[in-house]
Structures are given as C-alpha cells and as structure tokens.
Design an enzyme around this catalytic site. Structure first.
Site, PDB file in Angstrom:
ATOM      1  N   CYS A 114       0.834  -1.200   0.000  1.00 54.05           N
ATOM      2  CA  CYS A 114       0.000   0.000   0.000  1.00 54.05           C
ATOM      3  C   CYS A 114       0.870   1.251   0.000  1.00 54.05           C
ATOM      4  O   CYS A 114       0.615   2.206  -0.739  1.00 54.05           O
ATOM      5  CB  CYS A 114      -0.929  -0.013   1.216  1.00 54.05           C
ATOM      6  SG  CYS A 114      -2.178   1.299   1.192  1.00 54.05           S
ATOM      7  N   CYS A 115       1.929   1.242   0.820  1.00 63.25           N
ATOM      8  CA  CYS A 115       2.838   2.390   0.858  1.00 63.25           C
ATOM      9  C   CYS A 115       3.559   2.559  -0.475  1.00 63.25           C
ATOM     10  O   CYS A 115       3.779   3.686  -0.928  1.00 63.25           O
ATOM     11  CB  CYS A 115       3.852   2.226   1.984  1.00 63.25           C
ATOM     12  SG  CYS A 115       3.195   2.509   3.651  1.00 63.25           S
ATOM     13  N   CYS A 196      -1.399   7.967   7.419  1.00 62.39           N
ATOM     14  CA  CYS A 196      -2.713   7.615   6.894  1.00 62.39           C
ATOM     15  C   CYS A 196      -3.608   7.098   8.021  1.00 62.39           C
ATOM     16  O   CYS A 196      -3.143   6.431   8.954  1.00 62.39           O
ATOM     17  CB  CYS A 196      -2.574   6.554   5.801  1.00 62.39           C
ATOM     18  SG  CYS A 196      -1.762   7.161   4.301  1.00 62.39           S
ATOM     19  N   CYS A 199      -3.682   3.328   9.377  1.00 70.41           N
ATOM     20  CA  CYS A 199      -2.452   2.790   9.948  1.00 70.41           C
ATOM     21  C   CYS A 199      -1.868   3.664  11.056  1.00 70.41           C
ATOM     22  O   CYS A 199      -0.700   3.535  11.406  1.00 70.41           O
ATOM     23  CB  CYS A 199      -1.412   2.605   8.842  1.00 70.41           C
ATOM     24  SG  CYS A 199      -1.924   1.453   7.547  1.00 70.41           S
ATOM     25  N   CYS A 222       7.507   4.053   5.915  1.00 71.08           N
ATOM     26  CA  CYS A 222       6.671   3.810   4.732  1.00 71.08           C
ATOM     27  C   CYS A 222       7.514   3.467   3.512  1.00 71.08           C
ATOM     28  O   CYS A 222       7.016   2.853   2.563  1.00 71.08           O
ATOM     29  CB  CYS A 222       5.781   5.016   4.430  1.00 71.08           C
ATOM     30  SG  CYS A 222       6.680   6.499   3.945  1.00 71.08           S
TER      31      CYS A 222
END
Length: 228
Positions: A114-115, A196, A199, A222
């Site tokens: 996702c990062c 975010c 998280c 990240c």
C-alpha cells in the site's frame, strides 16, 4: 552527483540554523530544491522555516487518499497561515489504484504494498525535477533515525536536507508555541505522529511518538526515506 561539493560544504556549515540553511539552499539551487511534508504533528515548524526562506519553494504533499479529514483541513489552513505559495498534492495514478487496490483495503493485508502504491512510487516520479529534497525527519523520532545528519548524502548520490534533525520534541513544541503556529488538531487527541488514518493510532503523551504508526507490526517506515 549534480550538487557541487562546494555547495554541500556551505550547507553543512549552516546545519545549526534551519532558516539560514534553507535560504542558502534556495539561493544556490533555486527550483532544484523541493520540500517533502506530511503536514503532520510537527510539520508546522519546518514549513515556517521554508516560508521564511522562500515561500515559493515547492512543497510536496502525498495525497494518498487515506488521510484523516483533519490532516487535509490542516494542510489547507497551514499553507494559508504561512503564506506558502507552491504546495503540490502528489497522488497515486488512478489506474494503478484501480488495478492494485480496487477495494481500498490493501493497507489491511499488505501495508508495504500500500505504501509503495500510494507513497513511494508517486513520490519517485514527483521528485524527479529536484536535486535536493528537504524533509522534516529528526533523530529523536525513531532508532532508525538516530544518526540522521542535517545534510544527508544517500548511497545513490541523492541529497536530502533534514533541517530539524538535531531538534528534540520539546524544542519543537516550544518554538511552535513561540511563533504561534497552529497545531495539528489530532495532537490534542494523542496522535503524536500522523500518517494515513487506517495505519495510525493515538499513543498518548508519554509513549514513543511513532509507536502509533503501523501498531503491532514490525514496520516502522513507509519507504520514502529508506530507499538508497
């Protein structure tokens, strides 16, 4: 390396003075300098120094699509308050999001992926025009940053300036108050390091500030600051 050694030497000589460091970087390198900011818990002080040095300096904000609403409101408020004239929202490519995270839940089962999708890859493209990047990282934030220099040469020759690397959290809080800088609204709720929303957790006033980032996982970064 495209930044002359003589310029790096001058910048290192000003490591103790963030405003002067940024003013010199702007004067020497012009639009080759970009600032990375999360508009997070301690971002206001670095951005105040940026505004003092050169309010036209590009400020890159990773608009991941997963931020707290409070962060997006703070991003707009702080830019207005400081008179920043060139804040740039950096977004992931919509086609990549649709292909790799169609449900928006990638963070839950593969936060590293996702990062990469929402931060690392978009920032890699957005920073291509800049020879020097300014960050708000500090030694006090995490053990992985304990030896962080103010003027940082990465293994691939990239240059990053970390004007607040030597500052402690108390010094930043005191200077923000002295300057009357507006705080991120989530700090009062115990969010001391803000990323975010899915998280990030509150940690209270006594814990490691980054303990609320990817809580319960071995993940501490990240990826935008770890690539060589």
């Amino acid at each position: 390396m495209s930044v002359a050694r003589s310029v790096l030497t001058v910048l290192r000589s000003q490591a103790q003075d963030p405003a002067r460091l940024l003013s010199t970087a702007s004067a020497q390198l012009g639009k080759k300098v970009g600032v990375m900011s999360s508009f997070g818990a301690e971002s206001a002080l670095l951005l105040a120094f940026v505004a003092e040095a050169d309010p036209d300096m590009p400020v890159l904000f990773l608009e991941t699509g997963k931020h707290f609403p409070e962060t997006l409101a703070y991003r707009a408020e702080l830019a207005r308050f400081l008179g920043l004239k060139n804040v740039i929202d950096v977004r992931p490519a919509q086609a990549e999001v649709q292909e790799r995270d169609p449900t928006g839940e990638l963070w839950a089962f593969d936060p590293d992926a996702c990062c990469r999708l929402r931060k690392v890859e978009p920032l890699d493209l957005a920073t291509l025009p800049y020879e020097v990047l300014v960050t708000g990282r500090k030694r006090s934030q995490a053990s992985t940053r304990a030896a962080l220099p103010v003027v940082e040469e990465k293994e691939d020759g990239a240059i990053r300036l970390n004007p607040l690397a030597l500052w402690e959290a108390e010094d930043i809080t005191r200077e923000m108050a002295r300057r009357g800088l507006p705080p991120h609204p989530l700090v009062a709720e115990g969010y001391l390091s803000i990323g975010c929303a899915p998280c990030t957790r509150p940690v209270g006033q006594t814990a490691d500030p980054r303990a609320g980032r990817w809580a319960g996982l071995a993940k501490t970064e990240c990826g935008i600051h770890t690539a060589s």
